[in-house]
Motif scaffolding. Structure first.
Motif, PDB file in Angstrom:
ATOM      1  N   UNK A 152       0.846  -1.200   0.000  1.00 42.42           N
ATOM      2  CA  UNK A 152       0.000   0.000   0.000  1.00 42.42           C
ATOM      3  C   UNK A 152       0.880   1.248   0.000  1.00 42.42           C
ATOM      4  N   UNK A 153       1.793   1.280   0.949  1.00 41.53           N
ATOM      5  CA  UNK A 153       2.674   2.445   1.101  1.00 41.53           C
ATOM      6  C   UNK A 153       3.569   2.600  -0.119  1.00 41.53           C
ATOM      7  N   UNK A 154       4.105   1.485  -0.593  1.00 40.32           N
ATOM      8  CA  UNK A 154       5.035   1.529  -1.727  1.00 40.32           C
ATOM      9  C   UNK A 154       4.373   2.125  -2.964  1.00 40.32           C
ATOM     10  N   UNK A 155       3.160   1.685  -3.271  1.00 37.05           N
ATOM     11  CA  UNK A 155       2.467   2.192  -4.459  1.00 37.05           C
ATOM     12  C   UNK A 155       2.089   3.660  -4.278  1.00 37.05           C
ATOM     13  N   UNK A 156       1.597   4.013  -3.104  1.00 38.69           N
ATOM     14  CA  UNK A 156       1.248   5.415  -2.849  1.00 38.69           C
ATOM     15  C   UNK A 156       2.461   6.323  -3.005  1.00 38.69           C
ATOM     16  N   UNK A 157       3.600   5.888  -2.475  1.00 43.05           N
ATOM     17  CA  UNK A 157       4.827   6.682  -2.604  1.00 43.05           C
ATOM     18  C   UNK A 157       5.245   6.799  -4.068  1.00 43.05           C
ATOM     19  N   UNK A 158       5.131   5.706  -4.805  1.00 47.97           N
ATOM     20  CA  UNK A 158       5.517   5.716  -6.217  1.00 47.97           C
ATOM     21  C   UNK A 158       4.658   6.699  -7.008  1.00 47.97           C
ATOM     22  N   UNK A 159       3.378   6.796  -6.640  1.00 44.88           N
ATOM     23  CA  UNK A 159       2.469   7.703  -7.336  1.00 44.88           C
ATOM     24  C   UNK A 159       2.502   9.124  -6.770  1.00 44.88           C
ATOM     25  N   UNK A 160       3.352   9.330  -5.757  1.00 47.53           N
ATOM     26  CA  UNK A 160       3.466  10.643  -5.108  1.00 47.53           C
ATOM     27  C   UNK A 160       2.144  11.118  -4.515  1.00 47.53           C
TER      28      UNK A 160
END
Length: 394
Positions: free
Chosen positions: A130-138
């Motif tokens: 969850x966190x990884x994808x959110x961070x990737x999408x800024x």
């Protein structure tokens, strides 16, 4: 160009898997990988899945593309499985995705497109991707308190206090059941209190439901999702069939956008199809076809539900055995939370140092945050784990 690429952090679970494979000890125990395993350490193909695949093989006449949103029959059966009759079908837009992860990613893309200023509130802890994808999408991420490391239950007062700090239009990511990684779940009274905050603060719920049927039962595990979805104006739901159908490698997921205003359904459906087109175009169909075949056949559905119930009860039995063994060894009921948790995972709530000590001393492999996969145990390895926990001083 390639010289400008940056090295990415190693996946901790994949690294743990490699360590496990290289460990020569015969009594080692793998509790790291988030995959269901039976007592023999195998992730089996369910009986109904084999039968459905045989039926598909005998009757399917084409491997041509399905629509951008996938086969409507798959969407229909999944909407019914998760939402039952609590929400009218004409309020739900849905699109097949490559696994639950694909549904989560598409949901975040939709949020970003609809409201670039929206923040996403996630539980502390949550599934790391969850966190990884959110961070990737800024996309701005805010954590809310969830796990109480003293009781190993839900810090509900902290959760509600943190959600009340959200602004209108913010998104609250919730686990539909069998919280990953903690195993600590909301009860229905707590779900209602969350609904009250969502309405009071004009927040958008996004529910990730990946383990329906692994907790308290197929219908029981959907109660929180149904309560939220029927109570608030808009809801996003990311669903996975990997676990409850055992079709991990088929990558079978679904994203739903539910709006109480039926006039929104057409635009929502168009948007989900558009997002699929931009990402992977047509979604995979084989897993979705398996699911719709099973759920539309009374005999297959009954057999699938019965086998899923055996899986659920087996995990509950392992939980109780582990809690009982720890009580026997310690003379304390402080590990009773293990029997109260639901789903594949429990968070011991101990330190990475003690997790590492259990690995070195006893061959117990679990993620550094002390998440353990209960389905990685069997009746013979439960005493080994219990002794390791006691020896490490957890």
């Amino acid at each position: 160009m390639f010289e400008n690429l940056k090295a990415q952090p190693a996946d901790k679970i994949l690294a743990l898997m490699a360590q496990f494979r290289e460990d020569p000890r015969s009594a080692k125990v793998d509790l790291g990988v988030g995959v269901y395993k039976n007592a023999e350490g195998v992730t089996p193909v369910m009986r109904a899945v084999k039968a459905a695949e045989q039926k598909i093989w005998e009757t399917q006449e084409s491997k041509s593309y399905v629509g951008l949103a996938g086969d409507p029959a798959y969407s229909d059966v999944m909407i019914n499985l998760i939402l039952g009759d609590t929400v009218a079908r004409d309020k739900v837009a849905a699109a097949a995705t490559p696994g639950g992860t694909g549904a989560v990613r598409q949901a975040f893309e939709l949020i970003q497109s609809a409201n670039p200023d929206a923040r996403v509130f996630v539980s502390d802890p949550t599934w790391p991707n969850h966190i990884s994808i959110l961070n990737y999408l800024n996309i701005e991420t805010v954590t809310y308190r969830y796990f109480d490391r003293e009781t190993r239950g839900v810090d509900f007062d902290g959760m509600i206090a943190d959600l009340k700090e959200a602004k209108p239009g913010d998104v609250v990511l919730l686990h539909g059941c069998c919280h990953n990684p903690t195993g600590a779940n909301l009860n229905l009274t707590q779900w209602q209190a969350v609904v009250d905050v969502l309405l009071e603060k004009a927040l958008i719920p996004m529910i990730d439901i990946a383990y329906q049927g692994f907790g308290d039962g197929l219908e029981e595990d959907a109660q929180g999702v149904r309560l939220v979805t029927s109570s608030v104006p808009e809801t996003l739901i990311a669903a996975s069939c990997s676990k409850n159908f055992g079709i991990y490698r088929e990558r079978t997921g679904l994203l739903m956008a539910v709006a109480q205003d039926t006039n929104a359904q057409a635009l929502n459906q168009q948007t989900l199809a558009f997002l699929n087109r931009q990402n992977y175009s047509f979604p995979p169909d084989h897993g979705a076809r398996i699911v719709s075949t099973i759920l539309n056949d009374d005999a297959l559905r009954s057999d699938w539900a019965a086998e899923l119930e055996d899986v659920r009860l087996g995990m509950l039995g392992l939980r109780q055995q582990l809690a009982d063994e720890l009580q026997r060894l310690t003379g304390s009921d402080r590990f009773g939370f293990i029997a109260q948790h639901r789903g594949m995972f429990s968070l011991l709530g101990t330190t990475p140092e003690l997790v590492e000590k259990m690995r070195v001393d006893n061959g117990i492999y679990m993620v550094g945050d002390s998440r353990m996969n209960i389905a990685g145990l069997n009746a013979q390895t439960v005493p080994i784990l219990a002794q390791a926990i006691v020896d490490a001083g957890v």
